[in-house]
Design a protein around this motif. Sequence first.
Motif, PDB file in Angstrom:
ATOM      1  N   TRP A   1      49.706  34.005  36.307  1.00  0.00           N
ATOM      2  CA  TRP A   1      50.135  35.590  36.270  1.00  0.00           C
ATOM      3  C   TRP A   1      49.600  36.349  35.968  1.00  0.00           C
ATOM      4  O   TRP A   1      49.857  37.561  35.752  1.00  0.00           O
ATOM      5  N   THR A   2      51.351  36.153  34.626  1.00  0.00           N
ATOM      6  CA  THR A   2      51.310  37.357  33.836  1.00  0.00           C
ATOM      7  C   THR A   2      50.609  38.025  32.587  1.00  0.00           C
ATOM      8  O   THR A   2      50.475  37.281  31.975  1.00  0.00           O
ATOM      9  N   TRP A   3      49.803  39.000  32.393  1.00  0.00           N
ATOM     10  CA  TRP A   3      49.309  39.495  31.611  1.00  0.00           C
ATOM     11  C   TRP A   3      49.810  40.653  30.999  1.00  0.00           C
ATOM     12  O   TRP A   3      49.056  41.552  31.925  1.00  0.00           O
ATOM     13  N   ASN A   4      50.640  40.610  29.908  1.00  0.00           N
ATOM     14  CA  ASN A   4      50.497  42.389  29.280  1.00  0.00           C
ATOM     15  C   ASN A   4      51.840  43.080  29.657  1.00  0.00           C
ATOM     16  O   ASN A   4      51.248  44.332  30.426  1.00  0.00           O
ATOM     17  N   GLY A   5      52.806  42.136  30.594  1.00  0.00           N
ATOM     18  CA  GLY A   5      53.401  42.900  32.170  1.00  0.00           C
ATOM     19  C   GLY A   5      52.155  43.412  33.392  1.00  0.00           C
ATOM     20  O   GLY A   5      53.460  43.652  33.900  1.00  0.00           O
ATOM     21  N   VAL A   6      51.547  43.397  33.031  1.00  0.00           N
ATOM     22  CA  VAL A   6      50.762  43.581  34.642  1.00  0.00           C
ATOM     23  C   VAL A   6      50.687  42.326  35.219  1.00  0.00           C
ATOM     24  O   VAL A   6      50.052  41.240  34.566  1.00  0.00           O
ATOM     25  N   ASN A   7      51.133  42.309  36.033  1.00  0.00           N
ATOM     26  CA  ASN A   7      51.428  40.892  37.022  1.00  0.00           C
ATOM     27  C   ASN A   7      50.409  41.666  38.680  1.00  0.00           C
ATOM     28  O   ASN A   7      50.680  41.387  39.576  1.00  0.00           O
ATOM     29  N   GLU A   8      49.280  41.622  38.884  1.00  0.00           N
ATOM     30  CA  GLU A   8      48.549  41.762  39.579  1.00  0.00           C
ATOM     31  C   GLU A   8      46.876  41.722  39.845  1.00  0.00           C
ATOM     32  O   GLU A   8      46.587  41.281  38.550  1.00  0.00           O
ATOM     33  N   VAL A   9      46.509  41.298  40.568  1.00  0.00           N
ATOM     34  CA  VAL A   9      45.346  41.131  41.245  1.00  0.00           C
ATOM     35  C   VAL A   9      44.104  42.279  40.728  1.00  0.00           C
ATOM     36  O   VAL A   9      45.177  43.572  42.489  1.00  0.00           O
ATOM     37  N   CYS A  10      42.916  42.242  41.268  1.00  0.00           N
ATOM     38  CA  CYS A  10      42.915  43.549  41.546  1.00  0.00           C
ATOM     39  C   CYS A  10      42.374  43.859  43.529  1.00  0.00           C
ATOM     40  O   CYS A  10      42.174  42.562  43.697  1.00  0.00           O
ATOM     41  N   GLY A  11      42.111  44.683  44.535  1.00  0.00           N
ATOM     42  CA  GLY A  11      42.672  45.306  45.705  1.00  0.00           C
ATOM     43  C   GLY A  11      41.739  44.685  46.144  1.00  0.00           C
ATOM     44  O   GLY A  11      41.353  44.223  47.585  1.00  0.00           O
ATOM     45  N   ILE A  12      40.579  45.166  45.635  1.00  0.00           N
ATOM     46  CA  ILE A  12      39.362  44.962  46.415  1.00  0.00           C
ATOM     47  C   ILE A  12      38.977  43.433  45.873  1.00  0.00           C
ATOM     48  O   ILE A  12      37.837  43.097  46.587  1.00  0.00           O
ATOM     49  N   CYS A  13      38.784  42.614  45.211  1.00  0.00           N
ATOM     50  CA  CYS A  13      37.811  41.854  44.634  1.00  0.00           C
ATOM     51  C   CYS A  13      38.298  40.375  44.799  1.00  0.00           C
ATOM     52  O   CYS A  13      37.972  39.498  44.274  1.00  0.00           O
ATOM     53  N   HIS A  14      39.927  40.598  44.500  1.00  0.00           N
ATOM     54  CA  HIS A  14      41.037  39.626  44.559  1.00  0.00           C
ATOM     55  C   HIS A  14      41.183  38.532  42.946  1.00  0.00           C
ATOM     56  O   HIS A  14      41.764  37.789  42.733  1.00  0.00           O
ATOM     57  N   VAL A  15      40.215  39.263  42.228  1.00  0.00           N
ATOM     58  CA  VAL A  15      40.037  38.581  40.473  1.00  0.00           C
ATOM     59  C   VAL A  15      41.178  39.416  39.787  1.00  0.00           C
ATOM     60  O   VAL A  15      41.581  41.237  40.005  1.00  0.00           O
ATOM     61  N   HIS A  16      42.006  38.958  39.053  1.00  0.00           N
ATOM     62  CA  HIS A  16      42.792  39.049  38.215  1.00  0.00           C
ATOM     63  C   HIS A  16      42.299  40.101  37.662  1.00  0.00           C
ATOM     64  O   HIS A  16      41.307  40.747  37.170  1.00  0.00           O
ATOM     65  N   LEU A  17      43.288  41.330  37.145  1.00  0.00           N
ATOM     66  CA  LEU A  17      43.375  42.479  36.065  1.00  0.00           C
ATOM     67  C   LEU A  17      42.756  42.038  35.006  1.00  0.00           C
ATOM     68  O   LEU A  17      41.758  42.810  33.895  1.00  0.00           O
ATOM     69  N   ASP A  18      42.191  40.737  34.124  1.00  0.00           N
ATOM     70  CA  ASP A  18      42.322  40.581  33.468  1.00  0.00           C
ATOM     71  C   ASP A  18      40.791  39.716  33.462  1.00  0.00           C
ATOM     72  O   ASP A  18      40.537  39.973  32.318  1.00  0.00           O
ATOM     73  N   GLY A  19      40.399  39.449  34.354  1.00  0.00           N
ATOM     74  CA  GLY A  19      39.255  38.880  34.917  1.00  0.00           C
ATOM     75  C   GLY A  19      38.330  39.846  34.896  1.00  0.00           C
ATOM     76  O   GLY A  19      38.296  41.356  35.206  1.00  0.00           O
ATOM     77  N   CYS A  20      37.047  39.479  35.218  1.00  0.00           N
ATOM     78  CA  CYS A  20      35.657  40.259  35.654  1.00  0.00           C
ATOM     79  C   CYS A  20      35.940  40.280  37.333  1.00  0.00           C
ATOM     80  O   CYS A  20      35.695  39.067  37.528  1.00  0.00           O
ATOM     81  N   PRO A  21      35.528  40.757  38.095  1.00  0.00           N
ATOM     82  CA  PRO A  21      34.503  40.173  39.132  1.00  0.00           C
ATOM     83  C   PRO A  21      33.754  39.842  38.772  1.00  0.00           C
ATOM     84  O   PRO A  21      32.075  39.992  37.536  1.00  0.00           O
ATOM     85  N   PRO A  22      33.349  38.958  40.125  1.00  0.00           N
ATOM     86  CA  PRO A  22      32.136  38.066  39.816  1.00  0.00           C
ATOM     87  C   PRO A  22      30.839  38.826  39.731  1.00  0.00           C
ATOM     88  O   PRO A  22      29.737  38.761  39.037  1.00  0.00           O
ATOM     89  N   GLU A  23      30.785  39.976  40.885  1.00  0.00           N
ATOM     90  CA  GLU A  23      29.184  40.475  40.464  1.00  0.00           C
ATOM     91  C   GLU A  23      29.456  41.591  38.922  1.00  0.00           C
ATOM     92  O   GLU A  23      27.834  41.558  38.455  1.00  0.00           O
ATOM     93  N   ALA A  24      30.131  41.973  38.288  1.00  0.00           N
ATOM     94  CA  ALA A  24      30.288  42.479  37.338  1.00  0.00           C
ATOM     95  C   ALA A  24      29.851  42.107  36.483  1.00  0.00           C
ATOM     96  O   ALA A  24      28.795  42.182  35.204  1.00  0.00           O
ATOM     97  N   THR A  25      30.251  40.667  36.264  1.00  0.00           N
ATOM     98  CA  THR A  25      29.796  39.730  35.265  1.00  0.00           C
ATOM     99  C   THR A  25      28.517  39.072  35.715  1.00  0.00           C
ATOM    100  O   THR A  25      27.453  39.075  34.756  1.00  0.00           O
ATOM    101  N   ALA A  26      27.949  39.222  36.479  1.00  0.00           N
ATOM    102  CA  ALA A  26      26.167  38.739  36.695  1.00  0.00           C
ATOM    103  C   ALA A  26      25.341  40.145  36.320  1.00  0.00           C
ATOM    104  O   ALA A  26      24.167  40.154  35.612  1.00  0.00           O
TER     105      ALA A  26
END
Length: 89
Positions: free
Chosen positions: A15-40
Amino acid sequence: MAKAKIVKARLVANWTWNGVNEVCGICHVHLDGCPPEATAKFQTPGDDCPVVWGECKHAFHLTCITKWLGTQSDSQSCPMCRRRWEYSG
Ligand SMILES: [Zn+2]
Ligand SMILES: [Zn+2]
């Protein structure tokens, strides 16, 4: 029990990514990834999504916080801590 502990430790490390160890508080996807909605809608799979930080130090995908703030009719507040939302930096 010992085996279970090793598996858990590896998950935390992933879960560690460039010192940022967080997920998005809204979609709960890791900040290194994309929310499914945006991907689509906007992104090709594998692209990074913009991440924004608030003055309260909470971070969200830009697409997620924009959508959240659009649902706030009166005061715009952080969905995590309910403080007034101000973009940091
Ligand atoms: Zn998100
Ligand atoms: Zn916050």
